[in-house]
Write a protein that holds these residues in place. Structure first.
Motif, PDB file in Angstrom:
ATOM      1  N   CYS A 202       5.215   4.385  -7.566  1.00 17.35           N
ATOM      2  CA  CYS A 202       5.658   3.828  -7.022  1.00 17.35           C
ATOM      3  C   CYS A 202       6.995   2.851  -6.941  1.00 17.35           C
ATOM      4  O   CYS A 202       7.878   3.336  -6.084  1.00 17.35           O
TER       5      CYS A 202
ATOM      6  N   LEU B 139      13.849   5.103  -0.638  1.00 20.12           N
ATOM      7  CA  LEU B 139      13.057   4.047   0.709  1.00 20.12           C
ATOM      8  C   LEU B 139      14.636   3.368   1.538  1.00 20.12           C
ATOM      9  O   LEU B 139      14.081   3.539   2.695  1.00 20.12           O
TER      10      LEU B 139
ATOM     11  N   VAL C 169      11.413   8.573   3.712  1.00 19.59           N
ATOM     12  CA  VAL C 169      11.292   7.670   4.055  1.00 19.59           C
ATOM     13  C   VAL C 169       9.915   7.500   4.314  1.00 19.59           C
ATOM     14  O   VAL C 169       8.524   7.127   3.872  1.00 19.59           O
ATOM     15  N   GLU C 170       9.624   8.180   5.739  1.00 18.99           N
ATOM     16  CA  GLU C 170       8.514   8.891   6.233  1.00 18.99           C
ATOM     17  C   GLU C 170       6.909   9.422   5.297  1.00 18.99           C
ATOM     18  O   GLU C 170       6.268   8.787   4.869  1.00 18.99           O
TER      19      GLU C 170
ATOM     20  N   GLN D 112       6.140   6.793   3.175  1.00 16.50           N
ATOM     21  CA  GLN D 112       4.949   5.859   3.593  1.00 16.50           C
ATOM     22  C   GLN D 112       3.846   6.465   3.457  1.00 16.50           C
ATOM     23  O   GLN D 112       2.906   5.573   3.085  1.00 16.50           O
TER      24      GLN D 112
ATOM     25  N   PHE E 217       2.866   5.851  -0.115  1.00 12.57           N
ATOM     26  CA  PHE E 217       1.919   4.791  -0.515  1.00 12.57           C
ATOM     27  C   PHE E 217       0.826   4.458   0.668  1.00 12.57           C
ATOM     28  O   PHE E 217      -0.301   3.910  -0.321  1.00 12.57           O
ATOM     29  N   MET E 218       0.174   5.022   1.990  1.00 16.59           N
ATOM     30  CA  MET E 218      -0.666   5.329   2.123  1.00 16.59           C
ATOM     31  C   MET E 218      -1.983   5.981   1.033  1.00 16.59           C
ATOM     32  O   MET E 218      -3.094   5.714   0.958  1.00 16.59           O
TER      33      MET E 218
ATOM     34  N   PHE F 196      -0.386  -0.492  -4.526  1.00 21.55           N
ATOM     35  CA  PHE F 196       0.717  -0.718  -3.154  1.00 21.55           C
ATOM     36  C   PHE F 196       1.206  -2.153  -2.793  1.00 21.55           C
ATOM     37  O   PHE F 196       3.053  -2.517  -2.304  1.00 21.55           O
TER      38      PHE F 196
ATOM     39  N   CYS G  71       4.276  -3.200  -4.553  1.00 23.02           N
ATOM     40  CA  CYS G  71       5.853  -2.451  -4.184  1.00 23.02           C
ATOM     41  C   CYS G  71       5.937  -2.661  -1.856  1.00 23.02           C
ATOM     42  O   CYS G  71       6.855  -3.065  -2.150  1.00 23.02           O
ATOM     43  N   PHE G  72       4.837  -3.139  -1.660  1.00 27.69           N
ATOM     44  CA  PHE G  72       5.182  -3.681  -0.567  1.00 27.69           C
ATOM     45  C   PHE G  72       5.740  -5.153  -0.895  1.00 27.69           C
ATOM     46  O   PHE G  72       7.163  -5.165   0.121  1.00 27.69           O
TER      47      PHE G  72
ATOM     48  N   CYS H 204       9.810  -4.104  -1.343  1.00 28.44           N
ATOM     49  CA  CYS H 204      10.252  -3.798   0.183  1.00 28.44           C
ATOM     50  C   CYS H 204      11.112  -5.274   1.105  1.00 28.44           C
ATOM     51  O   CYS H 204      11.739  -4.795   1.652  1.00 28.44           O
TER      52      CYS H 204
END
Length: 154
Positions: free
Chosen positions: A96, A104, A111-112, A115, A118-119, A130, A133-134, A137
């Protein structure tokens, strides 16, 4: 594709995963990531030893400087995370961090895919990683907004 490229890719398939994934030629790295994604797509048992053996490579592969190779590395990582169980969370922080640093700000598709990764980590119960990292971001986004405001309004 030239016959030289075909020969190089054919010879590279004989190399160990590490040598292929970190090869100096981007076409070899790209091909290795495609093969790795296929391998993980074929795995049905989350306890398959190949999952544990190959998980540590993603820290480097998702940070590839070649955008198409990086994109294929994310595809392989997505296949890996779909095949893995919560035990794969051991690699979550390193991977991550690499995604935040390198994926990102790239192409919209990259980028998609980041994401999606991450999910998938969240699904594998790596929620703490996560969230860290969020937060990073969001901080990076705030810096970009401040930088943009400074450029526009002096």
């Amino acid at each position: 594709m030239s016959t030289e490229d075909e020969k190089l890719l054919k010879e590279a398939k004989k190399l160990p995963w590490e040598d292929r994934l970190l090869h100096k030629n981007w076409k070899v790295r790209n091909d290795a990531n495609i093969d790795l994604a296929s391998l993980f797509d074929s795995i049905t048992d989350p306890k398959d030893p190949r999952i544990r053996e190959l998980g540590h490579f993603f820290k480097k592969t998702v940070a590839d400087s070649n955008a198409p190779v990086q994109d294929k590395a994310l595809d392989a990582l997505i296949a890996y995370l779909k095949a893995a169980d919560a035990d794969a969370g051991r690699y979550a922080k390193e991977v991550c961090d690499a995604i935040v640093a390198k994926c990102l700000t790239g192409r919209p598709k990259t980028v998609e895919k980041a994401q999606i990764v991450f999910m998938l980590w969240v699904e594998l119960e790596a929620v703490d990683v996560f969230l860290v990292c969020f937060v990073i971001c969001v901080e990076i986004l705030e810096l970009h907004i401040l930088n943009l405001k400074f450029r526009l309004f002096g």
